[in-house]
Design a protein around this motif. Structure first.
Motif, mmCIF file in Angstrom:
data_model
loop_
_atom_site.group_PDB
_atom_site.id
_atom_site.type_symbol
_atom_site.label_atom_id
_atom_site.label_comp_id
_atom_site.label_asym_id
_atom_site.label_seq_id
_atom_site.Cartn_x
_atom_site.Cartn_y
_atom_site.Cartn_z
ATOM 1 N N GLU A 136 -19.360 4.547 -8.500
ATOM 2 C CA GLU A 136 -19.994 4.131 -7.110
ATOM 3 C C GLU A 136 -19.418 2.949 -6.678
ATOM 4 N N GLY A 137 -18.522 2.178 -7.494
ATOM 5 C CA GLY A 137 -17.857 1.097 -7.042
ATOM 6 C C GLY A 137 -16.632 1.385 -6.331
ATOM 7 N N VAL A 138 -15.943 0.253 -5.619
ATOM 8 C CA VAL A 138 -14.618 0.485 -4.946
ATOM 9 C C VAL A 138 -13.465 0.007 -5.917
ATOM 10 N N ASP A 139 -12.823 1.207 -6.641
ATOM 11 C CA ASP A 139 -11.513 1.027 -7.452
ATOM 12 C C ASP A 139 -11.946 0.328 -8.818
ATOM 13 N N THR A 140 -13.380 0.884 -9.173
ATOM 14 C CA THR A 140 -13.960 0.203 -10.273
ATOM 15 C C THR A 140 -13.953 1.142 -11.657
ATOM 16 N N GLY A 141 -13.558 2.611 -11.384
ATOM 17 C CA GLY A 141 -13.752 3.309 -12.566
ATOM 18 C C GLY A 141 -12.964 3.424 -13.722
ATOM 19 N N PRO A 142 -13.317 3.814 -14.929
ATOM 20 C CA PRO A 142 -12.397 3.996 -16.025
ATOM 21 C C PRO A 142 -11.112 4.137 -15.883
ATOM 22 N N ILE A 143 -10.211 3.462 -16.369
ATOM 23 C CA ILE A 143 -8.648 3.723 -16.315
ATOM 24 C C ILE A 143 -7.948 4.772 -17.000
ATOM 25 N N ILE A 144 -7.248 5.612 -16.261
ATOM 26 C CA ILE A 144 -6.529 6.598 -17.072
ATOM 27 C C ILE A 144 -5.074 6.374 -17.351
ATOM 28 N N ILE A 145 -4.332 5.890 -16.304
ATOM 29 C CA ILE A 145 -2.878 5.613 -16.738
ATOM 30 C C ILE A 145 -2.714 4.497 -15.633
ATOM 31 N N GLN A 146 -1.662 3.381 -16.049
ATOM 32 C CA GLN A 146 -1.082 2.628 -15.327
ATOM 33 C C GLN A 146 0.329 2.455 -15.474
ATOM 34 N N ARG A 147 1.043 2.306 -14.243
ATOM 35 C CA ARG A 147 2.414 1.858 -14.404
ATOM 36 C C ARG A 147 2.721 0.989 -13.770
ATOM 37 N N ALA A 148 3.654 -0.012 -14.487
ATOM 38 C CA ALA A 148 3.881 -1.567 -14.130
ATOM 39 C C ALA A 148 5.262 -1.375 -13.285
ATOM 40 N N VAL A 149 5.357 -2.168 -11.988
ATOM 41 C CA VAL A 149 6.527 -1.887 -11.230
ATOM 42 C C VAL A 149 6.834 -3.637 -11.204
ATOM 43 N N PRO A 150 8.075 -3.710 -11.504
ATOM 44 C CA PRO A 150 8.486 -5.639 -11.259
ATOM 45 C C PRO A 150 8.369 -5.747 -9.636
ATOM 46 N N VAL A 151 8.024 -7.052 -9.436
ATOM 47 C CA VAL A 151 8.247 -7.670 -7.911
ATOM 48 C C VAL A 151 9.492 -8.213 -8.041
ATOM 49 N N LEU A 152 10.202 -7.931 -7.264
ATOM 50 C CA LEU A 152 11.835 -8.509 -7.047
ATOM 51 C C LEU A 152 11.533 -9.688 -6.211
ATOM 52 N N ASP A 153 12.776 -10.704 -6.487
ATOM 53 C CA ASP A 153 12.839 -11.746 -5.483
ATOM 54 C C ASP A 153 13.035 -11.321 -3.924
ATOM 55 N N ASP A 154 13.739 -10.260 -3.922
ATOM 56 C CA ASP A 154 13.916 -10.160 -2.384
ATOM 57 C C ASP A 154 13.094 -8.956 -1.893
ATOM 58 N N ASP A 155 12.149 -8.506 -2.648
ATOM 59 C CA ASP A 155 11.322 -7.930 -1.981
ATOM 60 C C ASP A 155 10.424 -8.532 -0.848
ATOM 61 N N ASP A 156 9.985 -7.468 0.353
ATOM 62 C CA ASP A 156 8.972 -7.746 1.262
ATOM 63 C C ASP A 156 7.896 -6.763 0.524
ATOM 64 N N TRP A 157 6.703 -6.851 1.094
ATOM 65 C CA TRP A 157 5.524 -6.092 0.645
ATOM 66 C C TRP A 157 5.815 -4.686 0.989
ATOM 67 N N HIS A 158 6.740 -4.125 1.749
ATOM 68 C CA HIS A 158 6.817 -2.931 2.194
ATOM 69 C C HIS A 158 7.812 -2.137 1.043
ATOM 70 N N THR A 159 8.917 -3.062 0.850
ATOM 71 C CA THR A 159 9.711 -2.250 -0.237
ATOM 72 C C THR A 159 9.061 -2.136 -1.594
ATOM 73 N N LEU A 160 8.434 -3.282 -1.979
ATOM 74 C CA LEU A 160 7.269 -3.239 -3.044
ATOM 75 C C LEU A 160 6.673 -2.023 -3.081
ATOM 76 N N ALA A 161 5.952 -1.737 -1.912
ATOM 77 C CA ALA A 161 5.001 -0.641 -1.776
ATOM 78 C C ALA A 161 5.846 0.722 -2.001
ATOM 79 N N ASP A 162 7.183 0.707 -1.503
ATOM 80 C CA ASP A 162 7.870 2.088 -1.582
ATOM 81 C C ASP A 162 8.129 2.303 -3.193
ATOM 82 N N ARG A 163 8.595 1.386 -3.600
ATOM 83 C CA ARG A 163 8.935 1.780 -5.456
ATOM 84 C C ARG A 163 7.440 1.906 -6.153
ATOM 85 N N ILE A 164 6.330 1.374 -5.656
ATOM 86 C CA ILE A 164 5.107 1.668 -6.449
ATOM 87 C C ILE A 164 4.740 3.048 -6.022
#
Ligand code: GRF
Length: 206
Positions: free
Chosen positions: A146-174
């Protein structure tokens, strides 16, 4: 569990939907997308569904901005049920589900979120992570409650934030990781390998 029928709810461009459709067609998911529903009439997700020969249904959103009125939720339940849906996948669906849909499909609704929950729930999570200065971002596939993004977690994948990222390039890699993680989680569900124990999801071996 065998081959499952998947119902996808999407409000936008539907790249996660596309990845799910391809995974089904290429055998990485034991199942098929039986119906795609959108609250946005010209969502590209509906077009993608039609291109794959999947029923595409537009349900007008009603008068609320972020939630669904009970009568409208009932329409979602009717369409999903008519198509024999076993699993509901939210893929860029911009509305909060209410008790009618969640009650009908409890434990059978998944969502993909573009952050490592519980950090950065809600909208523009990639932007939140980038603005906060996080060094590691990522995505999460989780059960919906019932919450917003609160349910039990199944899988997570990490993506490093690079120095020259803006949030769009980061979003693309995510997003690249989202496409892989979502199909993996759906296949685990299809194989009956997800066991929810409180907040924890145990993944059974093959
Ligand atoms: C994705 O970033 C997803 O994590 C979020 O909304 C976006 C949808 O993208 N919930 P798409 O419509 O699947 O391309």
């Amino acid at each position: 569990m065998g081959s499952i029928n998947i119902g996808v709810l999407a409000s936008g461009r539907g790249s996660n939907l596309e990845a799910i459709l391809q995974s089904c067609e290429e055998g990485r998911i034991d199942g098929k997308v039986s119906v795609v529903i959108s609250d946005v009439e010209d969502a590209y997700a509906l077009e993608r569904a039609r291109k794959h020969g999947v029923p595409a249904v537009y349900i007008p959103p009603g008068k609320f901005k972020t939630k669904l009125e009970p009568e409208i939720e009932a329409q979602y339940v009717r369409v999903l049920t008519e198509h024999g849906v076993d699993l509901v996948c939210l893929a860029g669906f911009m509305r909060i589900l209410g008790s009618c849909l969640i009650g009908e499909f409890r434990g059978r609704i998944l969502n993909i979120h573009p952050a490592l929950l519980p950090a950065f729930p809600g909208l523009e999570a990639q932007r939140q992570a980038w603005e906060y200065g996080a060094k590691v971002a990522g995505c999460t596939v989780h059960f919906v409650d019932e919450g917003v993004d609160t349910g039990p977690i199944i899988i997570q994948r990490a993506v490093p934030v690079l120095d020259d990222d803006d949030w769009h390039t980061l979003a693309d890699r995510i997003l690249e990781q989202e496409h892989k993680a979502y199909s993996e989680a759906i296949q685990l569900f299809a194989q009956g390998r997800l066991v929810v124990e409180g907040r924890r999801v145990r993944i059974l071996p093959c």
